[in-house]
Design an enzyme around this catalytic site. Structure first.
Site, PDB file in Angstrom:
ATOM      1  N   ILE A 142       4.454  -5.958 -16.774  1.00 10.09           N
ATOM      2  CA  ILE A 142       5.469  -6.877 -17.321  1.00 10.09           C
ATOM      3  C   ILE A 142       4.793  -7.938 -18.194  1.00 10.09           C
ATOM      4  O   ILE A 142       3.569  -8.053 -18.210  1.00 10.09           O
ATOM      5  CB  ILE A 142       6.311  -7.522 -16.213  1.00 10.09           C
ATOM      6  CG1 ILE A 142       5.433  -8.378 -15.302  1.00 10.09           C
ATOM      7  CG2 ILE A 142       7.087  -6.491 -15.429  1.00 10.09           C
ATOM      8  CD1 ILE A 142       6.136  -9.617 -14.864  1.00 10.09           C
ATOM      9  N   GLY A 144      12.012   4.042  -3.755  1.00 11.51           N
ATOM     10  CA  GLY A 144      12.869   2.916  -3.372  1.00 11.51           C
ATOM     11  C   GLY A 144      12.889   2.637  -1.887  1.00 11.51           C
ATOM     12  O   GLY A 144      13.824   2.007  -1.384  1.00 11.51           O
ATOM     13  N   ASN A 197      11.076   0.538  -0.388  1.00 12.83           N
ATOM     14  CA  ASN A 197      11.024  -0.922  -0.250  1.00 12.83           C
ATOM     15  C   ASN A 197      12.371  -1.559  -0.600  1.00 12.83           C
ATOM     16  O   ASN A 197      12.780  -2.533   0.028  1.00 12.83           O
ATOM     17  CB  ASN A 197       9.906  -1.499  -1.124  1.00 12.83           C
ATOM     18  CG  ASN A 197       8.559  -1.340  -0.447  1.00 12.83           C
ATOM     19  OD1 ASN A 197       8.259  -2.041   0.515  1.00 12.83           O
ATOM     20  ND2 ASN A 197       7.768  -0.392  -0.914  1.00 12.83           N
ATOM     21  N   HIS A 215       2.302  -4.715  -3.442  1.00 12.12           N
ATOM     22  CA  HIS A 215       1.158  -3.902  -3.866  1.00 12.12           C
ATOM     23  C   HIS A 215       0.490  -3.292  -2.633  1.00 12.12           C
ATOM     24  O   HIS A 215       0.283  -3.985  -1.630  1.00 12.12           O
ATOM     25  CB  HIS A 215       0.165  -4.780  -4.635  1.00 12.12           C
ATOM     26  CG  HIS A 215      -1.001  -4.013  -5.155  1.00 12.12           C
ATOM     27  ND1 HIS A 215      -0.927  -3.211  -6.277  1.00 12.12           N
ATOM     28  CD2 HIS A 215      -2.262  -3.882  -4.671  1.00 12.12           C
ATOM     29  CE1 HIS A 215      -2.093  -2.632  -6.472  1.00 12.12           C
ATOM     30  NE2 HIS A 215      -2.917  -3.025  -5.512  1.00 12.12           N
TER      31      HIS A 215
HETATM   32  C1  GRF Z   1       4.750   0.960  -2.828  1.00 10.02           C
HETATM   33  O1  GRF Z   1       3.663   1.490  -2.130  1.00 10.02           O
HETATM   34  C2  GRF Z   1       4.380  -0.305  -3.537  1.00 10.02           C
HETATM   35  O2  GRF Z   1       3.373  -1.021  -2.905  1.00 10.02           O
HETATM   36  C3  GRF Z   1       3.880   0.184  -4.865  1.00 10.02           C
HETATM   37  O3  GRF Z   1       4.726   1.265  -5.175  1.00 10.02           O
HETATM   38  C4  GRF Z   1       5.207   1.850  -3.972  1.00 10.02           C
HETATM   39  C5  GRF Z   1       6.702   1.940  -4.071  1.00 10.02           C
HETATM   40  O4  GRF Z   1       7.235   2.653  -2.993  1.00 10.02           O
HETATM   41  N1  GRF Z   1       3.905  -0.867  -5.852  1.00 10.02           N
HETATM   42  P1  GRF Z   1       8.808   2.787  -2.818  1.00 10.02           P
HETATM   43  O5  GRF Z   1       9.366   3.323  -4.128  1.00 10.02           O
HETATM   44  O6  GRF Z   1       9.359   1.453  -2.465  1.00 10.02           O
HETATM   45  O7  GRF Z   1       8.974   3.780  -1.699  1.00 10.02           O
END
Ligand code: GRF
Length: 214
Positions: free
Chosen positions: A113, A32, A34, A129
């Protein structure tokens, strides 16, 4: 002074900050970071949005703590309880609709999804991504980049369409691949950029939402 508007004044254009916050529903399966980047952008006032709910499909992940620390509701939808992907997505849609979500952010959601989610939030589902799409779609993008010996990789935020890791690109950022990189060091460098571009992409979408004809 009269109340009559001047004929020569330009029509005022509002910035995103002058509009109601865009209501976000976030989906996460992991750490999490992001999710946290979006939450921090909102907290510091650089992103006019509100995270209404976090949906996760794994127990005990760090994303849950990050939401709970902020008083953001979390909903656990365990994909193993759903016989089809469509049924899981119907629960996701119902959860988001119950929280008045306007835009869906897939922030490390590790499930494919379906059209059910896409149709419920047309052009308002975004994904982050860890590669410069269309290079290295699917899983293990960092390993794919290392195996291909590219000198530059990066990250992409895009609108989600049915084909995995496709759909119109909103924002990208590039990072160098260094000779001694491991998957961990490269992913860490990519994630720093992810945390910049995900809030930027949401801001773009908020702008697009308020100019639907554009
Ligand atoms: C990120 O690298 C994103 O690009 C990929 O999954 C990862 C999630 O990271 N889809 P986080 O859980 O937000 O740390």
């Amino acid at each position: 002074m009269t109340d009559t508007p001047s004929l020569i004044s330009p029509t005022p254009t509002l910035s995103n900050k002058d509009r109601p916050p865009l209501i976000l529903g976030v989906m996460a399966s992991g750490s999490g970071s992001n999710f946290e980047a979006v939450a921090r952008s909102i907290e510091c006032g650089s992103l006019n949005a509100k995270i209404a709910v976090l949906i996760h499909n794994k127990a005990g992940i760090k994303a849950i703590d990050r939401a709970q620390q902020r008083g953001i509701p979390t909903v656990f939808l365990d994909h193993r309880n759903y016989p089809t992907r469509e049924e899981l997505d119907r629960s996701i849609v119902a959860t988001f609709q119950a929280h008045q979500v306007e835009c869906v952010v897939m922030a490390g959601w590790m499930r494919v999804i379906t059209q059910v989610l896409i149709d419920a939030f047309v052009d308002r589902v975004i994904n982050i991504h860890p590669s410069l799409l269309p290079s290295f779609p699917g899983i293990h993008s960092i390993d794919q980049a290392l195996a291909a010996r590219v000198k530059i990789t990066g990250c992409t935020v895009h609108l989600v369409s049915l084909e995995v890791d496709s759909g119109p690109i909103l924002v990208q950022s590039a990072v160098p691949v260094l000779p001694d990189d491991t998957a961990e060091t490269l992913h860490a460098r990519v994630q720093i950029q992810e945390h910049f571009i995900l809030p930027q992409a949401i801001d773009l979408l908020a702008d697009r939402n308020s100019h639907p004809e554009g």
